[in-house]
Design a protein around this motif. Structure first.
Motif, PDB file in Angstrom:
ATOM      1  N   ARG A 130     -46.197   8.313   3.427  1.00  0.00           N
ATOM      2  CA  ARG A 130     -45.318   8.936   4.006  1.00  0.00           C
ATOM      3  C   ARG A 130     -45.923   9.721   4.968  1.00  0.00           C
ATOM      4  O   ARG A 130     -45.373  10.079   6.184  1.00  0.00           O
ATOM      5  N   TRP A 131     -47.112  10.147   4.598  1.00  0.00           N
ATOM      6  CA  TRP A 131     -47.860  11.108   5.414  1.00  0.00           C
ATOM      7  C   TRP A 131     -48.458  10.361   6.820  1.00  0.00           C
ATOM      8  O   TRP A 131     -48.255  10.808   7.962  1.00  0.00           O
ATOM      9  N   ASN A 132     -48.904   9.285   6.672  1.00  0.00           N
ATOM     10  CA  ASN A 132     -48.967   8.328   7.713  1.00  0.00           C
ATOM     11  C   ASN A 132     -47.996   7.998   8.469  1.00  0.00           C
ATOM     12  O   ASN A 132     -48.239   7.724   9.766  1.00  0.00           O
ATOM     13  N   GLU A 133     -47.174   7.663   8.195  1.00  0.00           N
ATOM     14  CA  GLU A 133     -45.785   7.389   8.752  1.00  0.00           C
ATOM     15  C   GLU A 133     -45.457   8.570   9.711  1.00  0.00           C
ATOM     16  O   GLU A 133     -44.945   8.397  11.011  1.00  0.00           O
ATOM     17  N   ARG A 134     -45.407   9.677   9.045  1.00  0.00           N
ATOM     18  CA  ARG A 134     -45.123  10.959  10.241  1.00  0.00           C
ATOM     19  C   ARG A 134     -46.209  11.067  10.892  1.00  0.00           C
ATOM     20  O   ARG A 134     -45.798  11.579  12.291  1.00  0.00           O
ATOM     21  N   LEU A 135     -47.435  10.779  10.841  1.00  0.00           N
ATOM     22  CA  LEU A 135     -48.613  10.820  12.044  1.00  0.00           C
ATOM     23  C   LEU A 135     -48.365  10.001  12.916  1.00  0.00           C
ATOM     24  O   LEU A 135     -48.914  10.180  13.923  1.00  0.00           O
ATOM     25  N   SER A 136     -47.672   8.655  12.689  1.00  0.00           N
ATOM     26  CA  SER A 136     -47.589   7.678  13.719  1.00  0.00           C
ATOM     27  C   SER A 136     -46.526   8.204  14.625  1.00  0.00           C
ATOM     28  O   SER A 136     -46.174   7.207  15.623  1.00  0.00           O
ATOM     29  N   SER A 137     -45.382   9.025  14.198  1.00  0.00           N
ATOM     30  CA  SER A 137     -44.344   9.336  14.831  1.00  0.00           C
ATOM     31  C   SER A 137     -44.474  10.028  16.280  1.00  0.00           C
ATOM     32  O   SER A 137     -45.762  10.476  16.399  1.00  0.00           O
ATOM     33  N   ASP A 138     -43.716   9.802  17.337  1.00  0.00           N
ATOM     34  CA  ASP A 138     -43.890  10.186  18.574  1.00  0.00           C
ATOM     35  C   ASP A 138     -44.257  11.709  18.912  1.00  0.00           C
ATOM     36  O   ASP A 138     -43.369  12.520  18.202  1.00  0.00           O
ATOM     37  N   GLY A 139     -45.390  12.033  19.196  1.00  0.00           N
ATOM     38  CA  GLY A 139     -45.736  13.562  19.537  1.00  0.00           C
ATOM     39  C   GLY A 139     -46.517  13.857  18.168  1.00  0.00           C
ATOM     40  O   GLY A 139     -46.910  15.177  18.405  1.00  0.00           O
ATOM     41  N   ALA A 140     -46.738  13.405  17.134  1.00  0.00           N
ATOM     42  CA  ALA A 140     -47.299  13.793  16.017  1.00  0.00           C
ATOM     43  C   ALA A 140     -48.861  14.188  16.221  1.00  0.00           C
ATOM     44  O   ALA A 140     -49.340  14.993  15.369  1.00  0.00           O
ATOM     45  N   ASP A 141     -49.472  13.421  17.231  1.00  0.00           N
ATOM     46  CA  ASP A 141     -50.875  13.754  17.496  1.00  0.00           C
ATOM     47  C   ASP A 141     -51.136  14.846  18.179  1.00  0.00           C
ATOM     48  O   ASP A 141     -52.215  15.315  18.183  1.00  0.00           O
ATOM     49  N   ASP A 142     -49.952  15.745  18.772  1.00  0.00           N
ATOM     50  CA  ASP A 142     -50.165  16.801  19.511  1.00  0.00           C
ATOM     51  C   ASP A 142     -49.129  17.930  19.108  1.00  0.00           C
ATOM     52  O   ASP A 142     -48.119  17.989  20.252  1.00  0.00           O
ATOM     53  N   PRO A 143     -48.905  18.345  17.998  1.00  0.00           N
ATOM     54  CA  PRO A 143     -47.770  19.236  17.585  1.00  0.00           C
ATOM     55  C   PRO A 143     -47.686  20.624  18.401  1.00  0.00           C
ATOM     56  O   PRO A 143     -48.830  21.117  18.742  1.00  0.00           O
ATOM     57  N   ASP A 144     -46.659  20.885  19.013  1.00  0.00           N
ATOM     58  CA  ASP A 144     -46.441  22.084  19.669  1.00  0.00           C
ATOM     59  C   ASP A 144     -46.425  23.456  18.767  1.00  0.00           C
ATOM     60  O   ASP A 144     -46.387  23.458  17.308  1.00  0.00           O
ATOM     61  N   ALA A 145     -46.353  24.459  19.484  1.00  0.00           N
ATOM     62  CA  ALA A 145     -46.348  25.670  18.622  1.00  0.00           C
ATOM     63  C   ALA A 145     -44.982  25.965  17.722  1.00  0.00           C
ATOM     64  O   ALA A 145     -45.197  26.474  16.433  1.00  0.00           O
ATOM     65  N   ALA A 179     -57.083  16.590  15.350  1.00  0.00           N
ATOM     66  CA  ALA A 179     -56.781  15.697  14.280  1.00  0.00           C
ATOM     67  C   ALA A 179     -56.295  16.436  12.924  1.00  0.00           C
ATOM     68  O   ALA A 179     -55.379  16.175  12.302  1.00  0.00           O
ATOM     69  N   ALA A 180     -57.241  17.401  12.587  1.00  0.00           N
ATOM     70  CA  ALA A 180     -56.730  18.231  11.458  1.00  0.00           C
ATOM     71  C   ALA A 180     -55.619  18.828  11.719  1.00  0.00           C
ATOM     72  O   ALA A 180     -54.548  18.941  10.643  1.00  0.00           O
ATOM     73  N   LEU A 181     -55.292  19.422  12.795  1.00  0.00           N
ATOM     74  CA  LEU A 181     -54.069  20.185  13.117  1.00  0.00           C
ATOM     75  C   LEU A 181     -52.855  19.234  12.939  1.00  0.00           C
ATOM     76  O   LEU A 181     -51.843  19.556  12.178  1.00  0.00           O
ATOM     77  N   ALA A 182     -52.956  17.940  13.557  1.00  0.00           N
ATOM     78  CA  ALA A 182     -51.735  17.049  13.295  1.00  0.00           C
ATOM     79  C   ALA A 182     -51.641  16.628  11.972  1.00  0.00           C
ATOM     80  O   ALA A 182     -50.577  16.626  11.431  1.00  0.00           O
TER      81      ALA A 182
END
Length: 284
Positions: A130-145, A179-182
């Motif tokens: 589930r964690w990796n699925e959320r990381l692979s969603s659009d925009g997950a690698d650069d979360p906004d404020a 990466a840690a933030l995402a």
């Protein structure tokens, strides 16, 4: 002129609506909204009551609840048979009111996030997926404020760097890397559905839990490369020894965890990193 769609989008909390909506929380909040509207209507006019009810229901629709802390209150006070009927039984996950590093392993294993087999703590396959699925969603690698604020439970937040944010105009927090933030933002969304009481935790408690989770990762949250962990004992002439716990991707060299704690508080972090205290190396 007020941009109504934009204003409404700012009010939305996707983590509590749509497929993430808690049905018992919604029922409780709608009942509260009706009661408040009746009181307002009785004290004023039927029109005032109707307007108030409309406003309350809009807030519930956009944010998931009207009263802050509803998820924890619902699980704590609704009868067990009601919780079971809607899939929110108190037995389905632990309730937390505070969270310290010492409690991390117990809480994460109780929630089905990690497993402890013979002293080796690992992420469960279900949570890792589930964690990796959320990381692979659009925009997950650069979360906004907004996403970071939701992960930490703060409303006022401003980005001041690639992985740095100012919270409520008072203090800054920084992640080791984007990466840690995402990883933290994606994990926080999943933890919210597994840990009753998550919403009541402060930003520092949440960051401790999320840092512990990153220590359990075997692969980089961005490139998928293998992660290696090191532990080092830091000597100092004028203060007590400290312990540095670091986890870095071997492929992209991104730091995933870079933590320095007092030696007396190092044990829970070493347990999550899978490194026994006997492996501490004194710095020269």
């Amino acid at each position: 002129m007020i941009d109504v769609p934009d204003a409404l989008s700012r009010l939305e909390q996707p983590e509590y609506t749509g497929e993430n909506r808690c049905r018992p929380c919604t029922v409780v909040n709608v009942a509260i909204a009706l009661a408040l509207a009746v009181v307002i209507g009785g004290a004023g006019s039927a029109l005032a009551g109707a307007i108030a009810l409309g406003a309350f229901l809009t807030i519930i629709a956009l944010r998931g609840y009207l009263i802050p802390g509803t998820p924890a209150l619902t699980r704590r006070y609704l009868p067990e048979r009601v919780l079971e009927a809607v899939g929110k039984s108190a037995a389905s996950g632990p309730t937390i009111e505070t969270l310290t590093p010492v409690e991390l392993t117990r809480v994460l294993t109780a929630a089905g996030v990690a497993s402890d087999r013979g002293g080796a703590v690992r992420l469960t396959s279900a949570f890792r997926t589930r964690w990796n699925e959320r990381l692979s969603s659009d925009g997950a690698d650069d979360p906004d404020a907004v996403a970071v604020g939701s992960a930490l439970g703060v409303d006022e937040i401003e980005r001041v760097g690639d992985a740095s944010f100012e919270l409520e105009g008072r203090r800054q927090v920084r992640w080791e890397s984007t990466a840690a933030l995402a990883a933290d933002v994606a994990a926080a969304t999943e933890l919210r559905s597994r840990l009753d009481g998550w919403d009541a935790l402060g930003a520092d408690e949440r960051r401790d839990a999320l840092t512990g989770l990153r220590l359990l990762r075997a692969d980089c949250p961005v490139c998928g490369g293998p992660i290696s962990s090191t532990v080092e004992r830091l000597e100092h002439c004028c203060r007590q020894p400290r312990v540095a716990v670091r986890a870095t991707c071997e492929a992209c060299d991104r730091p995933v965890v870079d933590l320095v704690v007092s030696e007396s508080n190092a044990e829970p972090w070493l347990e999550l990193a899978g490194v026994p205290e006997t492996h501490l190396e004194a710095e020269g």
